[in-house]
Motif scaffolding. Structure first.
Motif, short mmCIF file in Angstrom:
data_model
loop_
_atom_site.label_atom_id
_atom_site.label_comp_id
_atom_site.label_asym_id
_atom_site.label_seq_id
_atom_site.Cartn_x
_atom_site.Cartn_y
_atom_site.Cartn_z
N VAL A 155 0.83 -1.20 0.00
CA VAL A 155 0.00 0.00 0.00
C VAL A 155 0.87 1.25 0.00
N ASN A 156 0.58 2.16 -0.91
CA ASN A 156 1.18 3.50 -0.96
C ASN A 156 2.70 3.45 -1.08
N GLU A 157 3.43 3.73 0.00
CA GLU A 157 4.90 3.77 -0.05
C GLU A 157 5.52 2.38 -0.02
N GLN A 158 4.70 1.34 0.18
CA GLN A 158 5.21 -0.03 0.15
C GLN A 158 5.45 -0.43 -1.31
N VAL A 159 6.64 -0.90 -1.58
CA VAL A 159 7.04 -1.20 -2.95
C VAL A 159 6.63 -2.61 -3.35
N VAL A 160 7.07 -3.59 -2.56
CA VAL A 160 6.77 -5.01 -2.83
C VAL A 160 6.74 -5.78 -1.52
N HIS A 161 6.17 -6.98 -1.60
CA HIS A 161 6.22 -7.99 -0.54
C HIS A 161 5.45 -7.61 0.72
N GLY A 162 4.47 -6.71 0.58
CA GLY A 162 3.60 -6.40 1.71
C GLY A 162 2.79 -7.62 2.11
N ILE A 163 2.65 -7.84 3.41
CA ILE A 163 1.96 -9.01 3.94
C ILE A 163 0.48 -8.70 4.14
N PRO A 164 -0.43 -9.51 3.58
CA PRO A 164 -1.86 -9.29 3.82
C PRO A 164 -2.19 -9.43 5.31
N GLY A 165 -3.10 -8.58 5.78
CA GLY A 165 -3.44 -8.63 7.20
C GLY A 165 -4.63 -7.76 7.52
N LYS A 166 -4.60 -7.13 8.68
CA LYS A 166 -5.75 -6.37 9.18
C LYS A 166 -5.88 -4.99 8.54
N ARG A 167 -4.86 -4.56 7.81
CA ARG A 167 -4.90 -3.20 7.27
C ARG A 167 -6.12 -3.01 6.40
N VAL A 168 -6.84 -1.92 6.67
CA VAL A 168 -8.05 -1.58 5.92
C VAL A 168 -7.72 -0.46 4.94
N LEU A 169 -8.09 -0.65 3.69
CA LEU A 169 -7.78 0.34 2.66
C LEU A 169 -8.64 1.58 2.84
N LYS A 170 -8.06 2.72 2.49
CA LYS A 170 -8.73 4.01 2.63
C LYS A 170 -8.86 4.68 1.26
N GLU A 171 -9.87 5.54 1.14
CA GLU A 171 -10.04 6.35 -0.07
C GLU A 171 -8.74 7.08 -0.39
N GLY A 172 -8.30 6.95 -1.65
CA GLY A 172 -7.09 7.64 -2.09
C GLY A 172 -5.82 6.81 -2.01
N ASP A 173 -5.87 5.64 -1.34
CA ASP A 173 -4.71 4.75 -1.33
C ASP A 173 -4.47 4.19 -2.73
N ILE A 174 -3.25 3.73 -2.98
CA ILE A 174 -3.00 2.85 -4.12
C ILE A 174 -2.47 1.53 -3.57
N LEU A 175 -2.87 0.44 -4.21
CA LEU A 175 -2.55 -0.90 -3.72
C LEU A 175 -1.89 -1.71 -4.83
N SER A 176 -0.64 -2.09 -4.61
CA SER A 176 0.05 -2.98 -5.54
C SER A 176 -0.16 -4.41 -5.10
N VAL A 177 -0.67 -5.23 -6.00
CA VAL A 177 -0.98 -6.63 -5.72
C VAL A 177 -0.15 -7.52 -6.63
N ASP A 178 0.67 -8.36 -6.03
CA ASP A 178 1.48 -9.34 -6.76
C ASP A 178 0.88 -10.71 -6.48
N CYS A 179 0.69 -11.50 -7.54
CA CYS A 179 0.00 -12.78 -7.40
C CYS A 179 0.67 -13.82 -8.29
N GLY A 180 0.67 -15.07 -7.82
CA GLY A 180 1.20 -16.16 -8.62
C GLY A 180 0.39 -17.42 -8.41
N ALA A 181 0.38 -18.27 -9.45
CA ALA A 181 -0.31 -19.57 -9.36
C ALA A 181 0.58 -20.64 -9.97
N VAL A 182 0.40 -21.86 -9.49
CA VAL A 182 1.15 -23.02 -9.99
C VAL A 182 0.17 -24.08 -10.46
#
Length: 248
Positions: free
Chosen positions: A71-98
């Motif tokens: 989220v926001n200033e986080q570049v990569v590898h942020g851990i999903p958790g309790k953080r609730v997104l707010k209006e105006g945030d940007i969210l980078s989502v990295d995903c992989g499947a096997v």
């Protein structure tokens, strides 16, 4: 060693890429103010497993989530958790499947509600830098042609490209050779050949390119606290040019 993939292997990776892309679409549809990153992680994991695939990141070197949610200033590898997104945030989502031992890997940055023009410009430039890099993925071109194109687009827009984290080869392992920097001098590096499959993933900062890691051992943030965006595709190099595998 750089491993070349057969046409059959590329088709198997395409299915992993399709599931990855669809999971990101489902996550993007759920991104809104008030949702937690843990809830987005649940959505992704349930979808991936429903397709007979496995989350590529969950348990990888001990990572605790299906997604990296930054989220926001986080570049990569942020851990999903309790953080609730707010209006105006940007969210980078990295995903992989096997699927059947083959990996797909992709990332997108989503606006949360209405974002600032500065944030939108950063996301647009990062997406455009990825497209510029992909355009250079042709047989007989050089590895650093990709990064030089990414860097040129990002810096022309007034942003900086992260140096410390790069793209990578991908196939039966999440991370294979070669590393794929998002910067550099065109005309250098290994020659690109049909059968190479690379994950190209510009990480672009609104401020300086320096980053630092947080105490959780995973999350990487911009050193100056500026916003960061991240886009990624898994791409096969063919005789006919680049073939993006992480699309539906």
């Amino acid at each position: 060693m750089i491993l070349l993939k057969s046409p059959v292997e590329i088709e198997m990776m395409r299915e992993a890429g399709r599931v990855t892309a669809a999971a990101l679409r489902h996550v993007g549809e759920a991104v809104r103010p008030g949702v937690s990153t843990r809830e987005l992680d649940r959505i992704a994991e349930e979808y991936i497993r429903s397709q007979g695939a496995k989350p590529a990141f969950l348990g990888y070197h001990g990572f605790p989530g299906t997604l990296c949610t930054s989220v926001n200033e986080q570049v990569v590898h942020g851990i999903p958790g309790k953080r609730v997104l707010k209006e105006g945030d940007i969210l980078s989502v990295d995903c992989g499947a096997v699927i059947d031992g083959y990996f797909g890997d992709s990332a997108r940055t989503f606006p949360v509600g209405t974002v600032s023009q500065a944030a939108q410009s950063l996301m647009d430039a990062t997406r455009s830098s990825l497209e510029a890099g992909i355009s250079k993925m042709r047989a007989n071109m050089r590895l650093y042609d990709i990064g030089a194109a990414v860097q040129q687009v990002a810096e022309a827009a007034g942003f900086s490209v992260v140096r410390e984290y790069v793209g990578h080869g991908i196939g039966r392992d999440m991370h294979e050779e070669p590393q794929v920097p998002n910067f550099g001098q065109a005309g250098r590096g290994v020659q690109l050949k049909p059968g190479m499959v690379l994950a190209v993933e510009p990480m672009v900062n609104a401020g300086g390119y320096e980053v630092r890691g947080l105490d959780d051992g995973w999350t990487v943030v911009t050193a100056d606290g500026s916003l960061s965006a991240h886009f990624e595709h898994t791409i096969a190099i063919t005789e006919d040019g680049p073939d993006i595998l992480t699309i539906e």
